[in-house]
Motif scaffolding. Structure first.
Motif, PDB file in Angstrom:
ATOM      1  N   ALA A  38       7.852   1.931  -9.068  1.00 46.91           N
ATOM      2  CA  ALA A  38       8.114   0.030  -8.320  1.00 46.91           C
ATOM      3  C   ALA A  38       9.207   0.177  -7.900  1.00 46.91           C
ATOM      4  N   ARG A  39       9.602   0.830  -6.699  1.00 43.03           N
ATOM      5  CA  ARG A  39      10.071   1.235  -5.793  1.00 43.03           C
ATOM      6  C   ARG A  39       9.174   1.391  -4.570  1.00 43.03           C
ATOM      7  N   ILE A  40       8.032   2.461  -4.949  1.00 36.97           N
ATOM      8  CA  ILE A  40       6.550   2.519  -3.843  1.00 36.97           C
ATOM      9  C   ILE A  40       5.751   1.601  -3.920  1.00 36.97           C
ATOM     10  N   GLY A  41       5.777   0.410  -5.319  1.00 38.07           N
ATOM     11  CA  GLY A  41       5.169  -0.563  -5.104  1.00 38.07           C
ATOM     12  C   GLY A  41       5.380  -1.609  -4.036  1.00 38.07           C
ATOM     13  N   LEU A  42       7.385  -1.403  -4.147  1.00 37.25           N
ATOM     14  CA  LEU A  42       8.054  -2.625  -3.493  1.00 37.25           C
ATOM     15  C   LEU A  42       7.641  -2.541  -2.012  1.00 37.25           C
ATOM     16  N   LEU A  43       7.683  -1.037  -1.927  1.00 39.05           N
ATOM     17  CA  LEU A  43       7.924  -0.523  -0.437  1.00 39.05           C
ATOM     18  C   LEU A  43       6.161  -1.241   0.309  1.00 39.05           C
ATOM     19  N   VAL A  44       5.375  -0.584  -0.370  1.00 39.98           N
ATOM     20  CA  VAL A  44       3.356  -1.421  -0.080  1.00 39.98           C
ATOM     21  C   VAL A  44       3.718  -3.093   0.520  1.00 39.98           C
ATOM     22  N   ALA A  45       4.377  -3.618  -1.039  1.00 35.51           N
ATOM     23  CA  ALA A  45       4.228  -4.804  -1.036  1.00 35.51           C
ATOM     24  C   ALA A  45       5.078  -5.660   0.571  1.00 35.51           C
ATOM     25  N   ARG A  46       6.422  -4.593   1.246  1.00 41.35           N
ATOM     26  CA  ARG A  46       7.063  -5.334   2.238  1.00 41.35           C
ATOM     27  C   ARG A  46       6.254  -4.496   3.177  1.00 41.35           C
TER      28      ARG A  46
END
Length: 379
Positions: A279-287
């Motif tokens: 989820a952290r990696i996904g949030l990094l991409v989302a941001r």
């Protein structure tokens, strides 16, 4: 038959690393979500577990992807856990289920992580141009000759390289004519006539592993270490994840023997990680590659990975796209997916400021899950 002992080649974590930064939860209503509808989406995910057995070694050795001898396991394999996942909205945790910290195999989700490493290489100037031949920067037998010497970074990242050869004991022929809609029905690879590089799309793990090897030559240190130092530590990830190499995947660079990690778990190995770290990696991409004010991955790379491949419009640079809505009709057409066999999906929907991680969800049920998540949104 005696089984080989596999070793994790991720360098030991430094003792002075801070603990993982908790992902902050929030009341669903504050995040514009209906709590009851969101709970229904979670129940749906829990009720639609992948049909894969818990014993993944037996599953792979039994020929899920291909029959003997091409199914020989080269890297670590571990029994899987149960369904797990997280839903983030506006950067906060709206829901979670299962053991989100359990490290499980992720299979081809690792391809999208290789893509992030390629973005770092481009940002560092190690790659000058995605349309430049890999051979211009990498001196390796795997990128020599009229065919392989002409292969570009973009072709490797879009799965259109038509790279030919055997790497770490696996021939690219194994995955020729691979049909993702028929996964689970073991078939023998067919040595079809190759096309010119850049003219044919094919999901081929051996060629992705060739990309990983090329990136290793650029960074000149194990990719698991680069991923840890440049991405995972800055985003506050745990110390529990690992990126395993095959026993056969060794190369000497600058006089030092190093592992070359695979872009999946097709023959064992790959990324073992928990849903929370994903989820952290996904949030990094989302941001758009930023984390707490720091640009971790070049922002331009986030745009690049979402650029559809002309030969496969629902595929970007090792990320799946939703350009035609076929993967998830309820998700926005700008959605990105890091997807792995067995039911692993990191879904990033930028239009809704949404990040979802689902582990061991039956792939046939993903569209229904996404529909329920979207139905829970009130703004």
């Amino acid at each position: 038959m005696a089984r080989r002992r596999h070793v994790c080649y991720l360098a030991a974590m430094p003792d002075d690393l801070p603990p993982a930064t908790p992902l902050a939860p929030a009341d669903p209503a504050v995040l514009g979500l209906d709590a009851a509808a969101l709970a229904e989406a979670v129940r749906f995910a829990q009720a639609h577990e992948t049909p894969w057995p818990r014993d993944l070694r037996a599953h792979l050795e039994g020929g899920h992807f291909e029959p003997p001898p091409d199914n020989a396991i080269l890297g670590p394999v571990a029994p899987r856990g149960g369904p797990a996942g997280m839903i983030l909205r506006r950067g906060r945790v709206a829901a979670s289920w299962g053991d989100v910290r359990r490290t499980d195999m992720t299979f081809s989700v690792a391809k999208s992580y290789l893509s992030l490493l390629a973005g770092l290489a481009l940002g560092d100037g190690l790659i000058a141009d995605l349309d430049e031949p890999v051979a211009a920067r990498v001196r390796s037998p795997q990128f020599e000759g009229a065919r392989n010497g002409a292969v570009t970074w973009r072709q490797l990242l879009t799965l259109t390289s038509e790279w030919e050869g055997t790497l770490w004991g696996k021939s690219d022929v194994i995955d020729r004519n691979r049909d993702l809609n028929r996964e689970g029905k073991a078939r023998k690879g067919e040595a079809r006539p190759l096309r010119a590089p850049g003219t044919f799309w094919e999901y081929n793990d051996v060629r992705v592993n060739a990309l990983s090897l090329a990136l290793l030559h650029l960074f000149r240190r194990p990719l698991a270490e680069v991923f840890r130092d440049r991405i995972m530590d800055p985003i506050g990830a745990s110390r529990d994840w690992a990126w395993h190499a095959y026993d056969t995947a060794r190369v000497t660079i600058d006089g030092v023997e190093m592992p070359s990690v695979p872009g999946g778990g097709h023959w064992g190995g790959g990324v073992f990680i928990g849903a929370e770290d994903q989820a952290r990696i996904g949030l990094l991409v989302a941001r758009r590659g930023r984390w707490e004010g720091r640009q971790i991955v070049p922002e331009s790379w986030i745009d690049a990975i979402a650029d559809p491949c002309p030969l496969k419009p629902d595929y970007g640079l090792l990320w799946w796209l939703n350009t035609d809505g076929a993967r998830a009709p309820a998700a926005s057409r700008r959605s990105l997916f890091a997807s792995g066999a067995g039911g692993h999906v990191t879904w990033i929907d930028p239009e809704r400021d949404l990040v979802s991680v689902t582990r061991w969800l039956d792939p046939a049920a993903f569209a229904g899950y996404a529909e329920r998540v979207v139905a829970a949104m009130r703004d």
